[in-house]
Motif scaffolding. Sequence first.
Motif, PDB file in Angstrom:
ATOM      1  N   LEU A  22       0.847  -1.194   0.000  1.00 40.61           N
ATOM      2  CA  LEU A  22       0.000   0.000   0.000  1.00 40.61           C
ATOM      3  C   LEU A  22       0.881   1.243   0.000  1.00 40.61           C
ATOM      4  N   THR A  23       0.439   2.282  -0.696  1.00 41.15           N
ATOM      5  CA  THR A  23       1.153   3.546  -0.753  1.00 41.15           C
ATOM      6  C   THR A  23       0.260   4.633  -0.172  1.00 41.15           C
ATOM      7  N   GLY A  24       0.808   5.391   0.788  1.00 38.77           N
ATOM      8  CA  GLY A  24       0.060   6.459   1.425  1.00 38.77           C
ATOM      9  C   GLY A  24       0.204   7.773   0.682  1.00 38.77           C
ATOM     10  N   LEU A  25      -0.394   8.802   1.229  1.00 39.96           N
ATOM     11  CA  LEU A  25      -0.350  10.138   0.630  1.00 39.96           C
ATOM     12  C   LEU A  25       1.021  10.782   0.804  1.00 39.96           C
ATOM     13  N   VAL A  26       1.420  11.602  -0.160  1.00 37.56           N
ATOM     14  CA  VAL A  26       2.678  12.339  -0.093  1.00 37.56           C
ATOM     15  C   VAL A  26       2.593  13.335   1.063  1.00 37.56           C
ATOM     16  N   GLN A  27       3.676  13.415   1.841  1.00 34.39           N
ATOM     17  CA  GLN A  27       3.725  14.301   2.998  1.00 34.39           C
ATOM     18  C   GLN A  27       5.015  15.112   2.977  1.00 34.39           C
ATOM     19  N   GLN A  28       5.015  16.202   3.707  1.00 37.07           N
ATOM     20  CA  GLN A  28       6.215  17.021   3.860  1.00 37.07           C
ATOM     21  C   GLN A  28       7.240  16.252   4.680  1.00 37.07           C
ATOM     22  N   CYS A  29       8.499  16.322   4.302  1.00 35.21           N
ATOM     23  CA  CYS A  29       9.571  15.697   5.074  1.00 35.21           C
ATOM     24  C   CYS A  29       9.750  16.463   6.382  1.00 35.21           C
ATOM     25  N   ASN A  30       9.601  15.788   7.501  1.00 38.43           N
ATOM     26  CA  ASN A  30       9.750  16.443   8.802  1.00 38.43           C
ATOM     27  C   ASN A  30      11.207  16.605   9.209  1.00 38.43           C
ATOM     28  N   TYR A  35      12.140  21.653   3.252  1.00 38.06           N
ATOM     29  CA  TYR A  35      13.065  22.441   2.429  1.00 38.06           C
ATOM     30  C   TYR A  35      13.813  21.570   1.423  1.00 38.06           C
ATOM     31  N   GLY A  36      14.168  20.363   1.806  1.00 32.51           N
ATOM     32  CA  GLY A  36      14.907  19.466   0.936  1.00 32.51           C
ATOM     33  C   GLY A  36      16.412  19.600   1.067  1.00 32.51           C
ATOM     34  N   CYS A  52      18.906  16.875   1.794  1.00 26.49           N
ATOM     35  CA  CYS A  52      18.420  16.156   2.975  1.00 26.49           C
ATOM     36  C   CYS A  52      18.663  14.655   2.777  1.00 26.49           C
ATOM     37  N   PRO A  53      19.230  13.965   3.778  1.00 23.41           N
ATOM     38  CA  PRO A  53      19.486  12.538   3.627  1.00 23.41           C
ATOM     39  C   PRO A  53      18.210  11.684   3.654  1.00 23.41           C
ATOM     40  N   MET A  54      17.130  12.224   4.159  1.00 22.37           N
ATOM     41  CA  MET A  54      15.879  11.458   4.238  1.00 22.37           C
ATOM     42  C   MET A  54      15.076  11.549   2.938  1.00 22.37           C
ATOM     43  N   CYS A  55      14.808  12.768   2.463  1.00 22.43           N
ATOM     44  CA  CYS A  55      13.966  12.949   1.270  1.00 22.43           C
ATOM     45  C   CYS A  55      14.792  13.119   0.002  1.00 22.43           C
ATOM     46  N   GLU A  56      16.118  13.110   0.129  1.00 25.33           N
ATOM     47  CA  GLU A  56      17.049  13.245  -0.995  1.00 25.33           C
ATOM     48  C   GLU A  56      16.829  14.523  -1.802  1.00 25.33           C
ATOM     49  N   GLY A  57      16.452  15.589  -1.090  1.00 23.71           N
ATOM     50  CA  GLY A  57      16.327  16.898  -1.723  1.00 23.71           C
ATOM     51  C   GLY A  57      14.951  17.248  -2.252  1.00 23.71           C
ATOM     52  N   THR A  58      13.988  16.348  -2.163  1.00 26.96           N
ATOM     53  CA  THR A  58      12.654  16.638  -2.698  1.00 26.96           C
ATOM     54  C   THR A  58      11.789  17.437  -1.730  1.00 26.96           C
ATOM     55  N   GLY A  59      12.045  17.309  -0.435  1.00 25.49           N
ATOM     56  CA  GLY A  59      11.215  17.975   0.565  1.00 25.49           C
ATOM     57  C   GLY A  59       9.935  17.222   0.874  1.00 25.49           C
ATOM     58  N   LYS A  60       9.751  16.075   0.224  1.00 24.52           N
ATOM     59  CA  LYS A  60       8.524  15.298   0.419  1.00 24.52           C
ATOM     60  C   LYS A  60       8.854  13.824   0.613  1.00 24.52           C
ATOM     61  N   MET A  61       7.985  13.139   1.349  1.00 22.93           N
ATOM     62  CA  MET A  61       8.131  11.709   1.616  1.00 22.93           C
ATOM     63  C   MET A  61       6.784  11.035   1.340  1.00 22.93           C
TER      64      MET A  61
END
Length: 76
Positions: A22-30, A35-36, A52-61
Amino acid sequence: MSKTKQVLELSSPSMKTKHERLTGLVQQCNYCCGYGWFWSRDGAYNSVKEPCPMCEGTGKMQPVITIEWKPVCQDK
């Protein structure tokens, strides 16, 4: 601040499968607050933007959930 929450309701599969994805809704990277990137310093001590090491610069997860269905073992 308001938050949006998603609720996952599970029910056993109606077709012959033991795995679901299952894939959830796109969210802002906390981690980077959406910012990314973060400010960092290079070798010459100049300010540089690091992704950002978590979102890889997209600002979204986006959450991806894998479910494995197993039968219940009954003790005899």
